[in-house]
Design a protein around this motif. Structure first.
Motif, short mmCIF file in Angstrom:
data_model
loop_
_atom_site.label_atom_id
_atom_site.label_comp_id
_atom_site.label_asym_id
_atom_site.label_seq_id
_atom_site.Cartn_x
_atom_site.Cartn_y
_atom_site.Cartn_z
N LYS A 183 29.04 53.05 29.50
CA LYS A 183 29.18 51.43 30.01
C LYS A 183 29.75 51.39 30.86
O LYS A 183 29.82 50.47 31.35
N LEU A 184 30.64 52.30 31.17
CA LEU A 184 31.88 52.01 32.63
C LEU A 184 31.13 51.81 34.18
O LEU A 184 30.52 52.54 34.08
N PRO A 185 30.29 50.70 34.09
CA PRO A 185 30.39 51.15 35.73
C PRO A 185 31.25 51.79 36.82
O PRO A 185 32.19 51.60 36.86
N LYS A 186 30.20 52.18 37.72
CA LYS A 186 30.46 53.15 39.57
C LYS A 186 31.01 51.90 39.48
O LYS A 186 32.22 52.57 40.51
N ILE A 187 31.44 50.61 40.39
CA ILE A 187 31.56 50.21 41.84
C ILE A 187 32.78 49.64 40.74
O ILE A 187 33.63 48.99 39.41
N SER A 188 34.49 49.68 41.44
CA SER A 188 35.28 49.19 40.39
C SER A 188 35.85 48.09 41.57
O SER A 188 36.18 47.98 43.24
N GLU A 189 36.81 47.15 41.58
CA GLU A 189 37.80 46.09 41.56
C GLU A 189 38.63 45.81 41.17
O GLU A 189 38.81 45.89 40.18
N ASN A 190 39.93 45.64 41.76
CA ASN A 190 40.97 45.46 40.92
C ASN A 190 41.43 44.07 40.12
O ASN A 190 40.35 43.10 40.90
N PHE A 191 41.87 43.67 39.36
CA PHE A 191 42.09 43.06 38.33
C PHE A 191 43.11 42.46 38.78
O PHE A 191 44.34 43.36 38.84
N ASP A 192 44.04 41.92 37.95
CA ASP A 192 45.09 41.02 37.83
C ASP A 192 46.09 41.55 36.21
O ASP A 192 45.81 41.62 35.84
N LYS A 193 46.21 42.70 36.91
CA LYS A 193 47.21 44.08 36.29
C LYS A 193 48.31 42.59 35.15
O LYS A 193 48.70 42.83 34.04
N SER A 194 49.01 41.74 35.93
CA SER A 194 50.20 40.29 35.06
C SER A 194 49.52 39.83 34.34
O SER A 194 50.16 40.07 33.13
N LYS A 195 48.17 39.49 34.44
CA LYS A 195 47.54 38.37 33.07
C LYS A 195 47.25 39.79 31.39
O LYS A 195 47.42 39.44 30.81
N PHE A 196 46.61 40.60 31.92
CA PHE A 196 46.80 41.82 30.89
C PHE A 196 48.21 42.42 30.38
O PHE A 196 47.96 42.33 29.03
N ILE A 197 48.80 42.45 31.62
CA ILE A 197 50.62 42.86 29.92
C ILE A 197 51.14 41.39 30.06
O ILE A 197 51.92 42.00 28.60
#
Length: 289
Positions: A183-197
């Motif tokens: 299911k994981l897409p091959k294309i990667s892009e940064n995400f907001d780690k602060s929101k996740f944490i």
């Protein structure tokens, strides 16, 4: 949850009350620690992945998953080692697991693989791959029950129970990882780690509070009583598991669905979905209670 019920019944037929209490205590420690080691359990990856899918920002999913896995591995090893050292050096002062010190060394692998299993569960929940979750859990549950019965029959005692739990976690995670990679897409892009944490911290405290309310005595009873008392309390908790079955079945679909509605701007639909789910859940639970 069904395999967990059978797991405790099998052990109850082969272990003495004190040993049954020690196994209950160590697995309760896992349940207490994994919301911390996973930074909120399965809900953060489930929430953010379902949002990324609904917003068509799937390129952020792969970095999120690997970040969650790395954090989980680090925190699991750290917490597992600290807990093991504490119990080995100070457990005897509180009357904890005296005579069963060998089981303490299993805390690190139990927390590591059990936490990774929770992450895999959360990822598949985010994709709403409930069929994959079912297949993974079914395979692992069968192995867990067979191992628990076999090791208990061969008189491995509490050691066999903990080993079965660890193997169950490993098989679940490996199975989920197999489905997850597809299911994981091959294309990667940064995400907001602060929101996740930030969300992970809230989910972590929520998970800790739920545990303390429902199973807290399994950890604190040894401080004031005996391991036999912990074993008897675990038996009482088993009856509560029967009541929780409907909620266990609904929970995997409820959280990512509401998150999907909410992130898509369909807040009224999310509220309606939640209200209908709660209504039928109470209708189902009240006769069981």
């Amino acid at each position: 949850s069904v395999s967990g019920y059978v797991f405790w019944i099998i052990l109850g037929n082969y272990l003495l009350p004190g040993e049954y209490g020690v196994v209950s205590f160590i697995i309760a420690l896992f349940s207490f620690l994994f919301p911390i080691s996973t930074l909120g359990g399965k809900s953060p990856p489930a929430k953010f992945i379902s949002e990324f899918v609904s917003k068509k920002e799937t390129s952020k999913i792969k970095p999120l998953v690997w970040f969650s896995v790395k954090v989980t591995i680090f925190l699991s090893l750290l917490l597992g080692i600290l807990t093991t050292v504490f119990l080995l050096f100070f457990g005897s002062y509180f009357g904890i697991v005296v005579g069963f010190e060998s089981l303490i060394y299993l805390i690190v692998p139990m927390l590591l693989f059990g936490s990774l299993m929770q992450i895999g569960y959360g990822v598949l929940m985010g994709f709403q791959e409930f069929k994959s979750i079912f297949y993974s859990n079914a395979i692992a549950a069968v192995i867990k029950i067979i191992m628990t019965f076999g090791l208990a029959y061969l008189l491995f005692g509490g050691f066999g129970g903990i080993i079965s739990f660890i193997v169950w976690s490993i098989v679940s995670f490996v199975s989920m990882f197999f489905y997850m990679r597809k299911k994981l897409p091959k294309i990667s892009e940064n995400f907001d780690k602060s929101k996740f944490i930030s969300y992970g911290k809230s989910a972590m405290f929520s998970g800790l509070m739920i545990f303390l309310i429902t199973q807290g005595p399994l950890i604190f009873l040894p401080l004031i009583s005996t391991m036999e008392s912990v074993g008897f309390f675990r038996v009482a908790v088993l009856f509560g598991m029967i009541i929780q079955f409907p909620a266990f079945f609904i929970n995997p679909a409820l959280m990512p669905s509401i998150s999907n509605f909410w992130s898509s701007g369909k807040k009224e639909r999310a509220t309606t979905f939640f209200n209908i789910t709660m209504k039928y859940l109470f209708i189902t639970l009240l006769p069981i209670v």
